[in-house]
Design a protein around this motif. Sequence first.
Motif, PDB file in Angstrom:
ATOM      1  N   GLY A 210       0.802  -1.224   0.000  1.00  0.00           N
ATOM      2  CA  GLY A 210       0.000   0.000   0.000  1.00  0.00           C
ATOM      3  C   GLY A 210       0.827   1.262   0.000  1.00  0.00           C
ATOM      4  N   LEU A 211       1.993   1.222  -0.617  1.00  0.00           N
ATOM      5  CA  LEU A 211       2.868   2.393  -0.647  1.00  0.00           C
ATOM      6  C   LEU A 211       2.242   3.526  -1.454  1.00  0.00           C
ATOM      7  N   THR A 212       2.412   4.736  -0.965  1.00  0.00           N
ATOM      8  CA  THR A 212       1.927   5.922  -1.676  1.00  0.00           C
ATOM      9  C   THR A 212       3.093   6.714  -2.259  1.00  0.00           C
TER      10      THR A 212
ATOM     11  N   THR B  97       6.316   7.441  -4.954  1.00  0.00           N
ATOM     12  CA  THR B  97       6.589   7.290  -6.386  1.00  0.00           C
ATOM     13  C   THR B  97       7.745   6.303  -6.563  1.00  0.00           C
TER      14      THR B  97
ATOM     15  N   LEU C  72       5.550  -1.468  -6.192  1.00  0.00           N
ATOM     16  CA  LEU C  72       4.370  -0.735  -6.641  1.00  0.00           C
ATOM     17  C   LEU C  72       3.328  -1.684  -7.252  1.00  0.00           C
TER      18      LEU C  72
ATOM     19  N   ASN D 118       0.679  -3.132  -4.911  1.00  0.00           N
ATOM     20  CA  ASN D 118      -0.419  -2.268  -4.505  1.00  0.00           C
ATOM     21  C   ASN D 118      -1.624  -2.389  -5.425  1.00  0.00           C
TER      22      ASN D 118
END
Length: 109
Positions: free
Chosen positions: A69-71, A73, A105, A108
């Motif tokens: 769930g990384l936000t 970049t 990424l 996610n």
Amino acid sequence: MNPIKVFLTIFAAGILLTFALGIMGYPANPEDVAQGEGEAVEISEFVTKNCASCHGGDLSGGMAPSLLGLTLTEEEIIDIIISGPGSMPPNLGQGREAEIAEYLLSLNQ
């Protein structure tokens, strides 16, 4: 020379070596680095071997934050892998930083 001093000197050297290798890191398996005709380890296996000990077996967190769930970049993730903030050792990506960021990424989605 006093045998106790010799023992304590060797003991202290061993402790320092343990800390140094722990901080710098030592490849658990030199075959993990692809060279020449060698085949590269799959990125999921690479992440598991190099990240799961701190980020948890399923990467949901442990001693270090969750990688799910990384936000961030892709560039931010690459910078983190290279710089190693906090207690994370730097340069754990071994030149595969972009692949690792892309893989994290993709988790996610």
